[in-house]
Design a protein around this motif. Structure first.
Motif, PDB file in Angstrom:
ATOM      1  N   GLN A 168      -4.149  -7.475  -4.380  1.00 44.17           N
ATOM      2  CA  GLN A 168      -3.437  -6.350  -4.435  1.00 44.17           C
ATOM      3  C   GLN A 168      -2.338  -7.782  -3.793  1.00 44.17           C
ATOM      4  O   GLN A 168      -1.678  -7.567  -2.753  1.00 44.17           O
ATOM      5  N   ALA A 188       3.544  -1.948  -6.403  1.00 47.85           N
ATOM      6  CA  ALA A 188       2.548  -2.727  -6.585  1.00 47.85           C
ATOM      7  C   ALA A 188       2.749  -3.553  -7.611  1.00 47.85           C
ATOM      8  O   ALA A 188       3.254  -2.999  -8.532  1.00 47.85           O
ATOM      9  N   ASP A 241      -0.211  -4.790 -10.361  1.00 48.45           N
ATOM     10  CA  ASP A 241      -1.250  -4.093 -10.662  1.00 48.45           C
ATOM     11  C   ASP A 241      -1.549  -3.878  -9.492  1.00 48.45           C
ATOM     12  O   ASP A 241      -1.296  -3.177  -8.809  1.00 48.45           O
ATOM     13  N   THR A 242      -3.545  -3.222  -9.497  1.00 47.77           N
ATOM     14  CA  THR A 242      -3.888  -2.406  -8.295  1.00 47.77           C
ATOM     15  C   THR A 242      -5.476  -2.248  -9.084  1.00 47.77           C
ATOM     16  O   THR A 242      -6.232  -1.786  -9.490  1.00 47.77           O
ATOM     17  N   ALA A 263      -7.661  -1.601  -3.591  1.00 51.10           N
ATOM     18  CA  ALA A 263      -6.163  -0.907  -4.261  1.00 51.10           C
ATOM     19  C   ALA A 263      -7.109   0.563  -3.325  1.00 51.10           C
ATOM     20  O   ALA A 263      -6.158   0.717  -2.952  1.00 51.10           O
ATOM     21  N   ASN A 264      -8.062   0.399  -3.857  1.00 53.45           N
ATOM     22  CA  ASN A 264      -8.781   1.205  -2.803  1.00 53.45           C
ATOM     23  C   ASN A 264      -9.356   0.867  -1.753  1.00 53.45           C
ATOM     24  O   ASN A 264      -9.913   2.325  -0.896  1.00 53.45           O
ATOM     25  N   LEU A 293      -0.268   1.540   0.187  1.00 52.32           N
ATOM     26  CA  LEU A 293      -0.241   1.470  -1.247  1.00 52.32           C
ATOM     27  C   LEU A 293      -0.091   2.427  -1.743  1.00 52.32           C
ATOM     28  O   LEU A 293       1.057   3.193  -2.606  1.00 52.32           O
ATOM     29  N   VAL A 350       4.527   1.138 -10.073  1.00 55.55           N
ATOM     30  CA  VAL A 350       3.651  -0.104 -10.573  1.00 55.55           C
ATOM     31  C   VAL A 350       3.638  -1.078 -11.336  1.00 55.55           C
ATOM     32  O   VAL A 350       4.018  -0.232 -12.737  1.00 55.55           O
ATOM     33  N   HIS A 404      -7.328  -4.074 -13.403  1.00 51.10           N
ATOM     34  CA  HIS A 404      -5.971  -4.184 -12.724  1.00 51.10           C
ATOM     35  C   HIS A 404      -5.319  -2.883 -12.727  1.00 51.10           C
ATOM     36  O   HIS A 404      -4.224  -2.876 -12.045  1.00 51.10           O
ATOM     37  N   GLY A 460      -6.587   1.176  -9.222  1.00 53.18           N
ATOM     38  CA  GLY A 460      -6.728   1.759  -8.246  1.00 53.18           C
ATOM     39  C   GLY A 460      -5.580   3.081  -8.443  1.00 53.18           C
ATOM     40  O   GLY A 460      -4.647   3.058  -7.680  1.00 53.18           O
ATOM     41  N   LEU A 461      -4.825   2.838  -9.795  1.00 56.42           N
ATOM     42  CA  LEU A 461      -4.207   4.113 -10.766  1.00 56.42           C
ATOM     43  C   LEU A 461      -4.402   5.085 -10.397  1.00 56.42           C
ATOM     44  O   LEU A 461      -3.073   6.372  -9.960  1.00 56.42           O
ATOM     45  N   LEU A 508      -2.538   6.819  -7.589  1.00 56.95           N
ATOM     46  CA  LEU A 508      -1.033   6.855  -8.066  1.00 56.95           C
ATOM     47  C   LEU A 508      -0.732   8.047  -8.776  1.00 56.95           C
ATOM     48  O   LEU A 508       0.050   6.859  -9.464  1.00 56.95           O
TER      49      LEU A 508
END
Length: 297
Positions: free
Chosen positions: A26, A37, A39-40, A44-45, A51, A57, A66, A69-70, A73
């Motif tokens: 990340q 950011a 990617d996630t 990311a978690n 973050l 993003v 990728h 983690g969205l 967000l």
């Protein structure tokens, strides 16, 4: 918590095993006015407020690993190259991106929801080659379109730091991956020449290598990575000393070892082998027989 490497405005949060798939690395870039950011991935978690408070993003390309983690967000706008935009916006778009049969897509949906917290982003918007983001305080990011892995795959270069995030040009021992419907072998060959020309002194990958700060090492790793393409062509030519159909070649495998039976593997093998066959046909190294099989000339 993840290990973090810092290069001026850029923080690189390392995924497990240097971001080996299914994890990733990340990048978070902080300017005076915005935090962004790249990617996630799954790591990311395991990142906290740094973050959670990003303003944007930017996806270098779209694949399930990728976007992991969205889901954390929903407040942050998402931007992606226009050629990958539909894949970010909906599952139907992702299905066209993959190009797999319906039964494989059904199996993949269950996997990406369970293992990658998959959520489409219908609000995502597109950017194009050369797009620039001014984050304030002299921190600027520029997109360089480098297709092949996907149609919209881009490098994201933090020009102020001389750092190029080259995504899934990951310099791994596996080599380039171009196994989906929107992948392109010919584009990847061109991209592998262009990526060496990026104005950078630091290179960050989504997987495996993580960060390289020595240009000679980067070029050596890139050459080794690129050589996998010609190794695959040579392996196919070896198979085709006797006639084979595409189905027979898929069963023999070019990319993955026998026993690696993730649902998408036969599809990735088929897409990849078909592109190599087209290339070898164009070069006159193989010919198609009347029964549909291929053989070396």
């Amino acid at each position: 918590m993840s290990s973090v490497l810092r290069f001026g405005a850029v923080s690189v949060h390392l995924g497990a095993k240097s971001g080996k798939y299914p994890d990733g690395n990340q990048l978070i870039v902080e300017g005076a006015d915005m935090r962004v950011a790249f990617d996630t991935p799954e790591v990311a978690n395991r990142i906290g407020p740094e973050l959670d408070t990003v303003d944007l993003v930017i996806l270098g390309h779209v694949h399930e690993d990728h976007m992991a983690g969205l889901h954390r967000l929903p407040h942050a706008p998402v931007q992606v190259h226009e050629a990958d935009l539909a894949a970010a916006q909906s599952w139907d778009g992702m299905c066209r991106h993959y190009g797999y049969p319906q039964d494989v897509l059904d199996a993949m949906l269950a996997i990406v929801q369970k293992d990658f917290h998959y959520q489409p982003r219908p609000d995502a918007t597109g950017y194009s080659d050369g797009a620039v983001w001014d984050l304030g305080g002299g921190v600027r990011v520029r997109a360089h379109h480098l297709p092949g892995h996907t149609a919209g795959h881009c490098a994201l270069v933090v020009e102020s730091e001389g750092l190029a995030f080259i995504g899934d040009i990951d310099l791994s021992g596996f080599g380039p991956y171009y196994g989906d419907a929107t992948s392109s072998l010919s584009d990847f060959r061109h991209t592998l020449n262009k990526v060496a020309e990026l104005d950078a002194r630091i290179w960050a990958t989504s997987h495996h290598k993580a960060v390289i700060t020595d240009r000679a090492q980067f070029l050596a790793d890139l050459a080794r990575f690129a050589s996998k393409i010609d190794e695959r062509s040579a392996q196919l030519l070896g198979y085709l000393q006797a006639p084979h159909s595409l189905d027979e070649l898929v069963n023999r495998r070019l990319l993955y070892p026998a026993g690696y039976d993730v649902p998408f593997v036969p599809c990735a093998e088929r897409h990849t082998i078909a592109m190599h066959l087209d290339e070898l046909l164009a070069q006159g190294q193989i010919q198609a027989q009347e029964d549909g099989r291929f053989v070396a000339v």
